[in-house]
Motif scaffolding. Structure first.
Motif, PDB file in Angstrom:
ATOM      1  N   ILE A 157       0.765  -0.756  -0.175  1.00 38.44           N
ATOM      2  CA  ILE A 157       0.039  -0.048   0.219  1.00 38.44           C
ATOM      3  C   ILE A 157       0.839   0.746   0.049  1.00 38.44           C
ATOM      4  CG2 ILE A 157      -1.595   1.254   1.199  1.00 38.44           C
ATOM      5  CD1 ILE A 157      -2.281  -0.936   0.462  1.00 38.44           C
ATOM      6  N   ASN A 158       2.396   1.278   0.830  1.00 35.70           N
ATOM      7  CA  ASN A 158       2.913   1.754   0.860  1.00 35.70           C
ATOM      8  C   ASN A 158       3.796   2.394  -0.727  1.00 35.70           C
ATOM      9  OD1 ASN A 158       2.469   4.191   3.430  1.00 35.70           O
ATOM     10  ND2 ASN A 158       3.516   1.737   4.733  1.00 35.70           N
ATOM     11  N   MET A 159       4.185   1.533  -1.459  1.00 34.51           N
ATOM     12  CA  MET A 159       4.778   1.726  -1.860  1.00 34.51           C
ATOM     13  C   MET A 159       3.868   2.189  -3.577  1.00 34.51           C
ATOM     14  SD  MET A 159       7.506  -1.568  -2.289  1.00 34.51           S
ATOM     15  CE  MET A 159       8.460  -0.945  -3.275  1.00 34.51           C
ATOM     16  N   ARG A 160       2.921   1.358  -2.935  1.00 35.37           N
ATOM     17  CA  ARG A 160       1.801   1.820  -4.631  1.00 35.37           C
ATOM     18  C   ARG A 160       0.844   2.636  -4.947  1.00 35.37           C
ATOM     19  NH1 ARG A 160      -0.688   3.428  -8.077  1.00 35.37           N
ATOM     20  NH2 ARG A 160      -2.227   2.037  -9.724  1.00 35.37           N
ATOM     21  N   TYR A 161       0.245   3.101  -3.368  1.00 36.50           N
ATOM     22  CA  TYR A 161      -0.309   4.190  -3.102  1.00 36.50           C
ATOM     23  C   TYR A 161       0.321   5.657  -2.756  1.00 36.50           C
ATOM     24  CZ  TYR A 161      -3.854   1.133  -4.816  1.00 36.50           C
ATOM     25  OH  TYR A 161      -4.132   0.577  -5.594  1.00 36.50           O
ATOM     26  N   LEU A 162       1.118   5.749  -1.666  1.00 29.01           N
ATOM     27  CA  LEU A 162       1.420   6.406  -0.706  1.00 29.01           C
ATOM     28  C   LEU A 162       3.097   7.799  -0.915  1.00 29.01           C
ATOM     29  CD1 LEU A 162      -0.165   5.514   2.441  1.00 29.01           C
ATOM     30  CD2 LEU A 162      -1.005   7.067   1.394  1.00 29.01           C
ATOM     31  N   ASP A 163       3.631   6.881  -2.005  1.00 29.94           N
ATOM     32  CA  ASP A 163       5.198   6.891  -1.569  1.00 29.94           C
ATOM     33  C   ASP A 163       5.174   7.933  -2.703  1.00 29.94           C
ATOM     34  OD1 ASP A 163       5.881   6.077   1.107  1.00 29.94           O
ATOM     35  OD2 ASP A 163       7.142   4.514  -0.499  1.00 29.94           O
ATOM     36  N   ASP A 164       4.791   7.083  -4.132  1.00 28.19           N
ATOM     37  CA  ASP A 164       4.504   8.852  -5.512  1.00 28.19           C
ATOM     38  C   ASP A 164       3.917   8.548  -6.036  1.00 28.19           C
ATOM     39  OD1 ASP A 164       7.600   9.699  -4.718  1.00 28.19           O
ATOM     40  OD2 ASP A 164       8.045   7.414  -5.826  1.00 28.19           O
ATOM     41  N   GLU A 165       3.641   9.207  -7.495  1.00 27.55           N
ATOM     42  CA  GLU A 165       2.400   9.288  -7.809  1.00 27.55           C
ATOM     43  C   GLU A 165       2.272   8.087  -9.394  1.00 27.55           C
ATOM     44  OE1 GLU A 165      -0.445  12.800 -10.025  1.00 27.55           O
ATOM     45  OE2 GLU A 165       1.708  13.226  -9.136  1.00 27.55           O
TER      46      GLU A 165
END
Length: 149
Positions: free
Chosen positions: A95-103
């Motif tokens: 979830i962090n890598m896919r949605y929260l880190d970069d656009e």
């Protein structure tokens, strides 16, 4: 209790709502909140119109908007963080890598970075999104009206 058994989850709508909330949280995390400002430039042309007896206070409206919107965005961001804490480490990473880190991160990039197979990645991602939907109370139910008791 009986009515709850008749309801099933609308998976697409639930996933869409969770992804919207995650996008809102990502934007708040990166940008914060951009406040509206009032326009105090006077208009020098005469305004000919009838009296409506309605008063408008632009400064008050902008202040209310700024406070309410910032509060709503902050609560959404905190709700996402609380839901993330309830996930397993791999689900949280997805979830962090896919949605929260970069656009502009794609699923392909995430499952390659995490050394997961495509099938395993999508299973874990789906499970994580639904856990978050229930944690944030964003699930959407479809009531089956054709079932008779």
């Amino acid at each position: 209790m009986f009515q709850l058994a008749l309801m099933e989850i609308n998976r697409e709508e639930t996933r869409r709502r969770v992804e919207e909330e995650l996008e809102r949280a990502r934007i708040y995390k990166e940008v914060g909140f951009v406040r509206k400002e009032t326009q105090l430039t006077p208009a020098y042309e005469p305004r000919y119109h009838g009296s409506t007896n309605v008063t408008s206070n632009q400064i008050e409206n902008v202040a209310i908007f700024n406070v309410d919107t910032e509060s709503r965005l902050k609560q959404a961001y905190e709700r996402v963080n609380i839901a993330l804490r309830g996930l397993k480490r791999m689900e949280r990473d997805i979830i962090n890598m896919r949605y929260l880190d970069d656009e502009d991160v794609l699923d392909f990039n995430v499952y390659n970075d995490l050394a997961l197979s495509e099938r395993s990645y999508y299973r874990r991602k789906s499970r994580a999104l639904y856990k978050m939907a229930f944690a944030m109370n964003l699930e959407v139910y479809v009531c089956d009206t054709d079932v008779t008791a």
